[in-house]
Design an enzyme around this catalytic site. Structure first.
Site, short mmCIF file in Angstrom:
data_model
loop_
_atom_site.label_atom_id
_atom_site.label_comp_id
_atom_site.label_asym_id
_atom_site.label_seq_id
_atom_site.Cartn_x
_atom_site.Cartn_y
_atom_site.Cartn_z
N ARG A 80 0.82 -1.22 0.00
CA ARG A 80 0.00 0.00 0.00
C ARG A 80 0.86 1.27 0.00
O ARG A 80 0.36 2.36 -0.26
CB ARG A 80 -0.96 -0.01 1.19
CG ARG A 80 -1.94 -1.18 1.18
CD ARG A 80 -2.67 -1.31 -0.17
NE ARG A 80 -3.75 -2.27 -0.11
CZ ARG A 80 -3.64 -3.57 -0.43
NH1 ARG A 80 -2.48 -4.06 -0.85
NH2 ARG A 80 -4.68 -4.37 -0.36
N GLY B 260 4.61 9.09 25.26
CA GLY B 260 3.38 9.43 24.53
C GLY B 260 3.61 9.72 23.06
O GLY B 260 2.85 9.25 22.20
N CYS C 294 3.92 16.18 31.83
CA CYS C 294 2.64 15.52 32.03
C CYS C 294 2.41 15.14 33.48
O CYS C 294 1.28 15.05 33.95
CB CYS C 294 2.57 14.25 31.19
SG CYS C 294 2.88 14.55 29.47
N THR D 37 17.41 18.22 27.29
CA THR D 37 17.60 17.15 26.31
C THR D 37 17.28 17.65 24.90
O THR D 37 17.99 17.35 23.94
CB THR D 37 16.70 15.93 26.66
OG1 THR D 37 16.98 15.57 28.01
CG2 THR D 37 17.00 14.75 25.75
N LEU E 155 20.40 9.59 26.66
CA LEU E 155 21.49 9.92 25.73
C LEU E 155 22.01 11.32 25.98
O LEU E 155 21.24 12.27 26.07
CB LEU E 155 20.98 9.84 24.29
CG LEU E 155 20.55 8.49 23.75
CD1 LEU E 155 20.14 8.63 22.28
CD2 LEU E 155 21.68 7.47 23.88
#
Ligand SMILES: [Zn+2]
Length: 249
Positions: free
Chosen positions: A11, A38, A186, A131, A107
């Protein structure tokens, strides 16, 4: 590509803009996804299902019950496991034909630098400014395109910072690193579950477009979504000549 791959990716191959050539570029690509929460969940799921040949996923968190409301890589039975181990299980179940490198670490420094240098595209799916700035610096240094997403409460945003393009701004042009910004995340603010799905899926779309080299990327444009009204606002971004990361200084 073998018969199985031609079927699995049929597809995409049917799309004139992708075709076999584009699918082969996807198969040959290395996507570095930083953050398996998320945003990283839908981004990784779509990049894996689409056949991205190598996906490096980095996150040092473990799956928590409070993650499951929106972090769709993870499951109830994997609460307590490292997020990247949980993610690898989910991604391999969808597509066992790709390489998934699961890094249970945060990292930075030379490690981040080396991984960014080896990537075709980088997806910033993290939730803190330090980060984000480190990832941006590495992407500017190695001229690797960066797909940046963010989501908090009902507000989402996405942009592409493409250091290969001399007029494209970088993340630091938009948010100067010397500006002190309080991280809001969050854990304290809450986040509407499908919002991270919308933004993370768009990050996958931008990454695949960059890999194949089709369409027009979001470089130079910041898209902001208010999910309460489902209205998008577009802000045109310009490169800041005085930027401490990409400017001439
Ligand atoms: Zn800049």
């Amino acid at each position: 590509m073998n018969d199985h791959q031609l079927l699995r990716y049929s597809r995409h191959i049917l799309l004139d803009d992708i075709d076999i050539d584009g699918q082969q570029k996807i198969t040959a690509a290395h996507a570095l996804i930083i953050g398996a929460g998320g945003l990283g969940s839908p981004a990784a799921l779509y990049l894996a299902s689409a056949g991205t040949g190598t996906i490096t996923l980095a996150d040092q968190d473990t799956v928590d019950l409070t993650n499951l409301q929106r972090q769709i890589l993870h499951t109830t039975e994997r609460v307590g496991q490292p997020k990247v181990a949980s993610a690898r299980q989910a991604l391999t179940a969808i597509n066992p034909g790709i390489d998934i490198i699961a890094l249970d670490e945060r990292l930075d420094g030379a490690r981040l630098d080396a991984l960014v240098r080896s990537a075709t595209v980088v997806l910033d799916c993290t939730d803190n400014f330090a980060t984000r700035h480190a990832i941006n610096r590495a992407c500017v240094t190695h001229k690797v395109p960066l797909v940046s997403g963010a989501a908090i409460r009902f507000d989402g945003q996405i942009s592409v910072f493409d250091a290969r393009d001399p007029v494209s701004p970088c993340y630091a042009c938009l948010f100067p690193p010397q500006q002190s910004v309080d991280d809001i995340n969050c854990a304290t603010m809450g986040v509407f579950a499908p919002l991270v799905g919308i933004i993370g899926s768009m990050q996958a779309a931008e990454a695949l477009k960059l890999i194949v080299g089709i369409g027009t990327s979001l470089a130079g444009r910041l898209q902001m979504l208010d999910a309460r009204t489902m209205e998008w606002t577009t802000i045109t971004l310009r490169r800041d000549a005085a930027c401490s990361v990409c400017g001439h200084h």
